[in-house]
Design an enzyme around this catalytic site. Structure first.
Site, mmCIF file in Angstrom:
data_model
loop_
_atom_site.group_PDB
_atom_site.id
_atom_site.type_symbol
_atom_site.label_atom_id
_atom_site.label_comp_id
_atom_site.label_asym_id
_atom_site.label_seq_id
_atom_site.Cartn_x
_atom_site.Cartn_y
_atom_site.Cartn_z
ATOM 1 N N PRO A 1 0.792 -1.227 0.000
ATOM 2 C CA PRO A 1 0.000 0.000 0.000
ATOM 3 C C PRO A 1 0.828 1.282 0.000
ATOM 4 O O PRO A 1 1.886 1.349 0.623
ATOM 5 C CB PRO A 1 -0.842 -0.096 1.274
ATOM 6 C CG PRO A 1 -0.213 -1.140 2.099
ATOM 7 C CD PRO A 1 0.536 -2.045 1.187
ATOM 8 N N ASN A 2 0.305 2.231 -0.718
ATOM 9 C CA ASN A 2 0.827 3.594 -0.843
ATOM 10 C C ASN A 2 2.089 3.712 -1.694
ATOM 11 O O ASN A 2 2.509 4.828 -1.996
ATOM 12 C CB ASN A 2 1.062 4.231 0.533
ATOM 13 C CG ASN A 2 -0.214 4.304 1.336
ATOM 14 O OD1 ASN A 2 -1.248 4.711 0.823
ATOM 15 N ND2 ASN A 2 -0.167 3.876 2.585
ATOM 16 N N ARG B 1 4.753 11.036 -2.704
ATOM 17 C CA ARG B 1 4.496 10.792 -1.289
ATOM 18 C C ARG B 1 5.791 10.919 -0.487
ATOM 19 O O ARG B 1 6.747 10.187 -0.715
ATOM 20 C CB ARG B 1 3.928 9.382 -1.090
ATOM 21 C CG ARG B 1 3.728 9.023 0.362
ATOM 22 C CD ARG B 1 3.248 7.584 0.518
ATOM 23 N NE ARG B 1 3.183 7.260 1.926
ATOM 24 C CZ ARG B 1 3.715 6.171 2.457
ATOM 25 N NH1 ARG B 1 4.325 5.285 1.696
ATOM 26 N NH2 ARG B 1 3.627 5.953 3.748
ATOM 27 N N TYR C 1 11.095 8.924 0.879
ATOM 28 C CA TYR C 1 11.116 7.912 -0.173
ATOM 29 C C TYR C 1 11.787 8.362 -1.469
ATOM 30 O O TYR C 1 11.917 7.570 -2.401
ATOM 31 C CB TYR C 1 9.682 7.463 -0.486
ATOM 32 C CG TYR C 1 8.997 6.852 0.705
ATOM 33 C CD1 TYR C 1 9.350 5.576 1.151
ATOM 34 C CD2 TYR C 1 8.025 7.550 1.413
ATOM 35 C CE1 TYR C 1 8.735 5.013 2.254
ATOM 36 C CE2 TYR C 1 7.399 6.989 2.524
ATOM 37 C CZ TYR C 1 7.756 5.726 2.936
ATOM 38 O OH TYR C 1 7.155 5.172 4.029
ATOM 39 N N ASN D 1 8.143 -5.627 -0.922
ATOM 40 C CA ASN D 1 8.062 -4.474 -0.038
ATOM 41 C C ASN D 1 6.623 -4.457 0.478
ATOM 42 O O ASN D 1 5.727 -3.959 -0.194
ATOM 43 C CB ASN D 1 8.394 -3.169 -0.758
ATOM 44 C CG ASN D 1 8.439 -1.988 0.194
ATOM 45 O OD1 ASN D 1 7.836 -2.017 1.264
ATOM 46 N ND2 ASN D 1 9.152 -0.944 -0.195
ATOM 47 N N ALA E 1 3.055 -0.846 4.670
ATOM 48 C CA ALA E 1 2.387 -0.828 5.978
ATOM 49 C C ALA E 1 2.001 -2.223 6.461
ATOM 50 O O ALA E 1 1.935 -2.462 7.671
ATOM 51 C CB ALA E 1 1.152 0.065 5.925
ATOM 52 N N HIS F 1 3.983 -4.488 9.340
ATOM 53 C CA HIS F 1 3.924 -4.389 10.795
ATOM 54 C C HIS F 1 2.790 -5.158 11.447
ATOM 55 O O HIS F 1 2.799 -5.337 12.661
ATOM 56 C CB HIS F 1 3.842 -2.906 11.191
ATOM 57 C CG HIS F 1 4.789 -2.067 10.401
ATOM 58 N ND1 HIS F 1 6.160 -2.198 10.512
ATOM 59 C CD2 HIS F 1 4.584 -1.130 9.444
ATOM 60 C CE1 HIS F 1 6.747 -1.362 9.670
ATOM 61 N NE2 HIS F 1 5.812 -0.703 9.014
ATOM 62 N N ASP G 1 1.877 -15.287 6.508
ATOM 63 C CA ASP G 1 1.638 -16.701 6.241
ATOM 64 C C ASP G 1 1.753 -17.025 4.758
ATOM 65 O O ASP G 1 2.287 -18.070 4.380
ATOM 66 C CB ASP G 1 0.270 -17.123 6.777
ATOM 67 C CG ASP G 1 0.217 -17.160 8.297
ATOM 68 O OD1 ASP G 1 1.287 -17.080 8.956
ATOM 69 O OD2 ASP G 1 -0.900 -17.264 8.844
ATOM 70 N N GLU H 1 12.643 -9.429 1.711
ATOM 71 C CA GLU H 1 11.857 -8.283 2.168
ATOM 72 C C GLU H 1 12.705 -7.034 1.970
ATOM 73 O O GLU H 1 13.869 -7.000 2.393
ATOM 74 C CB GLU H 1 11.507 -8.447 3.647
ATOM 75 C CG GLU H 1 10.752 -7.294 4.235
ATOM 76 C CD GLU H 1 10.519 -7.429 5.743
ATOM 77 O OE1 GLU H 1 10.060 -6.436 6.336
ATOM 78 O OE2 GLU H 1 10.816 -8.491 6.327
ATOM 79 N N HIS I 1 12.822 -2.571 1.950
ATOM 80 C CA HIS I 1 12.224 -1.294 2.339
ATOM 81 C C HIS I 1 13.092 -0.173 1.786
ATOM 82 O O HIS I 1 14.322 -0.256 1.839
ATOM 83 C CB HIS I 1 12.115 -1.172 3.858
ATOM 84 C CG HIS I 1 11.217 -2.211 4.439
ATOM 85 N ND1 HIS I 1 9.844 -2.104 4.392
ATOM 86 C CD2 HIS I 1 11.501 -3.390 5.030
ATOM 87 C CE1 HIS I 1 9.321 -3.181 4.956
ATOM 88 N NE2 HIS I 1 10.300 -3.985 5.341
ATOM 89 N N SER J 1 13.098 3.034 2.884
ATOM 90 C CA SER J 1 13.647 3.739 4.050
ATOM 91 C C SER J 1 14.098 2.697 5.079
ATOM 92 O O SER J 1 13.863 1.499 4.908
ATOM 93 C CB SER J 1 12.595 4.667 4.667
ATOM 94 O OG SER J 1 11.532 3.910 5.225
ATOM 95 N N ARG K 1 12.804 5.134 12.068
ATOM 96 C CA ARG K 1 11.553 5.883 11.989
ATOM 97 C C ARG K 1 10.707 5.643 13.246
ATOM 98 O O ARG K 1 11.225 5.212 14.266
ATOM 99 C CB ARG K 1 10.815 5.480 10.701
ATOM 100 C CG ARG K 1 11.660 5.855 9.464
ATOM 101 C CD ARG K 1 10.988 5.532 8.181
ATOM 102 N NE ARG K 1 9.795 6.373 8.020
ATOM 103 C CZ ARG K 1 8.852 6.118 7.143
ATOM 104 N NH1 ARG K 1 8.949 5.072 6.336
ATOM 105 N NH2 ARG K 1 7.798 6.911 7.045
ATOM 106 N N ARG L 1 7.062 1.151 13.437
ATOM 107 C CA ARG L 1 7.659 0.597 12.220
ATOM 108 C C ARG L 1 8.816 -0.355 12.514
ATOM 109 O O ARG L 1 9.347 -0.990 11.606
ATOM 110 C CB ARG L 1 8.149 1.717 11.302
ATOM 111 C CG ARG L 1 7.046 2.622 10.795
ATOM 112 C CD ARG L 1 7.600 3.655 9.817
ATOM 113 N NE ARG L 1 6.670 4.717 9.558
ATOM 114 C CZ ARG L 1 5.699 4.667 8.644
ATOM 115 N NH1 ARG L 1 5.547 3.587 7.915
ATOM 116 N NH2 ARG L 1 4.894 5.692 8.474
#
Length: 154
Positions: free
Chosen positions: A10-11, A18, A23, A73, A76, A79, A86, A100, A102, A104, A109, A113
């Site tokens: 998301p986002n 953004r 970012y 990635n 959100a 977390h 799963d 995985e 990210h 940032s 942060r 997070r």
């Protein structure tokens, strides 16, 4: 030709506009261009983004069914999404790489997070290096098996 699935949560469809101080100013098309240019010969990049948790989970099922490595990635969902965790575990349990990433550094942060429910089942985690987090993940998942194994001391 092998395909690497690059999944974004998301986002991340708002990259470039953004929070550019966090970012950067590049967008997903810029990321795609970087990854395609960085891919080893014979490797195809399938970059996707969704704000929908269920869609992201189904893409992880697809990775298992089609035997594709994944660069994820979770944004959100990192977390709190045990459902995503799963589904990601199915990838690694199938013997496939799941890195995985990210953009940032989540640990630099807000406190919420700092926890990832995905990290414990991922093959590895790369964070805080901007789009280079993805590029390094791509290099790892497409490396010849002996090189990948040597990274783990095998």
């Amino acid at each position: 030709m092998s395909t690497v699935l690059v999944l974004n949560g998301p986002n991340l469809g708002r990259l470039g506009s953004r929070e550019p101080d966090v970012y950067g100013s590049a967008n997903l098309d810029d990321l795609r261009t970087l990854l395609v240019a960085s891919a080893r010969p014979g490797v195809s990049i399938d970059l996707r983004q969704t704000d929908d948790e269920a869609e992201l989970i189904h893409w992880l099922y697809e990775a298992v069914d089609e035997r594709m490595s994944v660069i994820l990635n979770p944004a959100a969902f990192t977390h709190y999404s045990y459902a995503l965790r799963d589904a990601a575990a199915l990838v690694t349990k199938a013997g496939l790489c799941l890195i995985e990433v990210h953009i940032s550094n989540p640990h630099a942060r807000e406190t919420f997070r700092h926890t990832s429910v995905v990290s414990a089942i991922a093959t590895g985690v790369i964070a805080g290096l901007g789009f280079d987090s993805y590029r390094l993940a791509l290099d790892f998942v497409t490396a010849p098996a002996p090189r990948r194994n040597s990274a783990f001391g095998a």
